[in-house]
Design an enzyme around this catalytic site. Structure first.
Site, PDB file in Angstrom:
ATOM      1  N   HIS A 185       0.835  -1.213   0.000  1.00 37.44           N
ATOM      2  CA  HIS A 185       0.000   0.000   0.000  1.00 37.44           C
ATOM      3  C   HIS A 185       0.863   1.255   0.000  1.00 37.44           C
ATOM      4  O   HIS A 185       0.502   2.264  -0.598  1.00 37.44           O
ATOM      5  CB  HIS A 185      -0.943   0.000   1.213  1.00 37.44           C
ATOM      6  CG  HIS A 185      -2.185  -0.808   0.999  1.00 37.44           C
ATOM      7  ND1 HIS A 185      -3.460  -0.325   1.253  1.00 37.44           N
ATOM      8  CD2 HIS A 185      -2.362  -2.066   0.543  1.00 37.44           C
ATOM      9  CE1 HIS A 185      -4.353  -1.254   0.961  1.00 37.44           C
ATOM     10  NE2 HIS A 185      -3.706  -2.331   0.540  1.00 37.44           N
ATOM     11  N   ASP A 186       1.999   1.191   0.683  1.00 39.66           N
ATOM     12  CA  ASP A 186       2.887   2.349   0.690  1.00 39.66           C
ATOM     13  C   ASP A 186       3.447   2.604  -0.703  1.00 39.66           C
ATOM     14  O   ASP A 186       3.391   3.729  -1.220  1.00 39.66           O
ATOM     15  CB  ASP A 186       4.030   2.138   1.683  1.00 39.66           C
ATOM     16  CG  ASP A 186       4.950   3.358   1.768  1.00 39.66           C
ATOM     17  OD1 ASP A 186       4.428   4.489   1.840  1.00 39.66           O
ATOM     18  OD2 ASP A 186       6.176   3.182   1.764  1.00 39.66           O
ATOM     19  N   ASP A 218       7.853   5.503   0.153  1.00 38.39           N
ATOM     20  CA  ASP A 218       8.421   6.616   0.931  1.00 38.39           C
ATOM     21  C   ASP A 218       7.884   6.646   2.359  1.00 38.39           C
ATOM     22  O   ASP A 218       8.027   7.638   3.061  1.00 38.39           O
ATOM     23  CB  ASP A 218       8.139   7.952   0.241  1.00 38.39           C
ATOM     24  CG  ASP A 218       6.648   8.291   0.225  1.00 38.39           C
ATOM     25  OD1 ASP A 218       5.822   7.389   0.505  1.00 38.39           O
ATOM     26  OD2 ASP A 218       6.303   9.458  -0.065  1.00 38.39           O
ATOM     27  N   GLU A 263      -3.021   9.295   4.282  1.00 41.44           N
ATOM     28  CA  GLU A 263      -3.283   8.077   3.501  1.00 41.44           C
ATOM     29  C   GLU A 263      -3.969   7.001   4.325  1.00 41.44           C
ATOM     30  O   GLU A 263      -4.918   6.354   3.884  1.00 41.44           O
ATOM     31  CB  GLU A 263      -1.962   7.499   2.954  1.00 41.44           C
ATOM     32  CG  GLU A 263      -1.384   8.232   1.771  1.00 41.44           C
ATOM     33  CD  GLU A 263      -0.017   7.671   1.374  1.00 41.44           C
ATOM     34  OE1 GLU A 263       0.202   6.446   1.518  1.00 41.44           O
ATOM     35  OE2 GLU A 263       0.833   8.459   0.920  1.00 41.44           O
ATOM     36  N   PRO A 290      -5.303  -1.552  -6.257  1.00 36.19           N
ATOM     37  CA  PRO A 290      -6.179  -2.512  -6.932  1.00 36.19           C
ATOM     38  C   PRO A 290      -7.401  -2.832  -6.065  1.00 36.19           C
ATOM     39  O   PRO A 290      -7.284  -2.900  -4.841  1.00 36.19           O
ATOM     40  CB  PRO A 290      -5.297  -3.751  -7.123  1.00 36.19           C
ATOM     41  CG  PRO A 290      -4.009  -3.487  -6.456  1.00 36.19           C
ATOM     42  CD  PRO A 290      -3.986  -2.087  -5.943  1.00 36.19           C
ATOM     43  N   THR A 342      -1.243 -15.759  -0.249  1.00 45.21           N
ATOM     44  CA  THR A 342      -1.093 -17.064   0.392  1.00 45.21           C
ATOM     45  C   THR A 342      -1.039 -16.932   1.913  1.00 45.21           C
ATOM     46  O   THR A 342      -1.237 -17.900   2.641  1.00 45.21           O
ATOM     47  CB  THR A 342       0.166 -17.801  -0.131  1.00 45.21           C
ATOM     48  OG1 THR A 342       0.214 -19.107   0.434  1.00 45.21           O
ATOM     49  CG2 THR A 342       1.446 -17.063   0.212  1.00 45.21           C
ATOM     50  N   SER A 365      -3.301 -23.477   3.374  1.00 41.71           N
ATOM     51  CA  SER A 365      -2.117 -23.309   4.244  1.00 41.71           C
ATOM     52  C   SER A 365      -1.913 -21.823   4.517  1.00 41.71           C
ATOM     53  O   SER A 365      -0.943 -21.217   4.054  1.00 41.71           O
ATOM     54  CB  SER A 365      -0.875 -23.923   3.594  1.00 41.71           C
ATOM     55  OG  SER A 365      -0.669 -23.382   2.301  1.00 41.71           O
ATOM     56  N   ASP A 398       3.678 -20.139   0.528  1.00 37.57           N
ATOM     57  CA  ASP A 398       3.927 -21.183  -0.470  1.00 37.57           C
ATOM     58  C   ASP A 398       3.075 -20.931  -1.709  1.00 37.57           C
ATOM     59  O   ASP A 398       2.433 -19.882  -1.836  1.00 37.57           O
ATOM     60  CB  ASP A 398       3.631 -22.570   0.124  1.00 37.57           C
ATOM     61  CG  ASP A 398       2.203 -22.688   0.669  1.00 37.57           C
ATOM     62  OD1 ASP A 398       1.336 -21.852   0.289  1.00 37.57           O
ATOM     63  OD2 ASP A 398       1.936 -23.613   1.468  1.00 37.57           O
TER      64      ASP A 398
END
Length: 325
Positions: free
Chosen positions: A64-65, A72, A85, A163, A194, A248, A253
């Site tokens: 997100h940064d 930054d 933010e 996104p 994951t 998992s 993984d």
């Protein structure tokens, strides 16, 4: 002649993009804080032993940064008027453990007299991200250092910068390409799911009200959808979180990609990586070859860490990661 002009322009743009990131280097703190990596790693390990949430929270914080204003650490800044933010709806779901990990690592670094106020919060976040990936069983990799901390953090910066769970492949590719990341980079970075989790409202439409003809999204495994309905009833507590990887969830993984093959991508933006033939081959490769996934992830997260960085005399090294000096 026109082609030559286009080539010259693209070379100029690529030079522009790489000038700042070219100043990053793994040994940046060799003369000022030589043991920065061990100091950060020790703090992150302690935090990880307290709660596994440290892993997805820190990873997501880094993403997100970097996607908003570049890497930054502007996402760490607080605002007395709730206009930074982190106050945007897309960032309100960032788990507090990610922020706390950086705070603890910063304190550990500054406790060494040689290192006090020498290492940026942006670099500490980048190092902590590498460390949580490794602690969860993922690959270790070299982190490029030398970022400076930004002084600007606004809600407006977040708008249209991250996104969304409803994105299709075109939308994902466009957003990642704007940061110099390829489709393969995007698929590999999506694999970070994951170890992540999501709240029911981010995918409830897929299991209750997908379309006039289909209550359940047909790209979703039907039995999995019924399980999700049990965990996410219609009037669910908004704090309930569901693992993005049902098999998992505490191991970094390639199970995420195997889940996509079975229709068990929790978000639309997950499952589309398999349903769209343009990215399906990459999903199949990563699902069958964990080494290929981990290698691609290292490449992608290294490129992500170069996005919009401030270096040299730009920005500052914050004494407190939550406020400008």
């Amino acid at each position: 002649m026109e082609n030559q002009s286009l080539i010259s322009l693209s070379i100029f743009l690529s030079l522009l993009l790489t000038t700042a990131s070219g100043q990053l280097r793994p040994d940046f703190y060799r003369g000022t804080c030589p043991n920065v990596e061990s100091l950060v790693r020790s703090a992150v390990q302690t935090k990880f032993q307290q709660t596994f949430v440290t892993v997805p929270a820190t990873l997501r914080l880094f993403f997100h940064d970097c996607f908003v204003r570049g890497c930054d650490s502007s996402v760490l800044l607080s605002s007395p008027t709730n206009s930074a933010e982190r106050d945007h709806p897309d960032d309100l779901t960032l788990a507090g453990d990610g922020f706390d990990t950086v705070v603890k690592a910063k304190a550990a670094v500054d406790s060494d007299p040689r290192c006090t106020n020498q290492v940026s919060c942006a670099d500490i976040l980048a190092l902590a991200t590498r460390d949580v990936v490794g602690l969860a069983g993922g690959p270790s990799y070299t982190v490029e250092l030398g970022r400076r901390d930004g002084r600007i953090s606004t809600i407006a910066s977040v708008q249209h910068s991250l996104p969304q769970p409803s994105f299709n492949l075109n939308q994902l590719n466009t957003m990642f390409a704007s940061h110099g990341l390829t489709q393969t980079d995007m698929v590999a970075l999506s694999g970070a799911h994951t170890v992540g989790f999501s709240h029911c409202n981010r995918f409830s439409r897929r299991i209750y009200n997908f379309s006039p003809t289909n209550r359940i999204d047909p790209s979703l495994n039907f039995r999995y959808a019924l399980q999700l309905r049990q965990m996410c009833p219609i009037n669910v507590d908004p704090r309930i979180a569901i693992n993005l990887d049902p098999t998992s969830p505490q191991t970094f993984d390639n199970a995420y990609f195997q889940n996509l093959q079975q229709g068990k991508g929790l978000l639309t933006s997950d499952q589309v990586l398999f349903t769209d033939p343009r990215s399906r081959g990459t999903v199949n490769l990563f699902a069958s070859n964990n080494g290929a996934f981990q290698q691609a992830f290292v490449t992608a997260i290294t490129k992500l860490g170069r996005v919009g960085v401030l270096t040299g005399n730009q920005g500052e090294i914050r004494r407190d990661c939550s406020r400008v000096n």
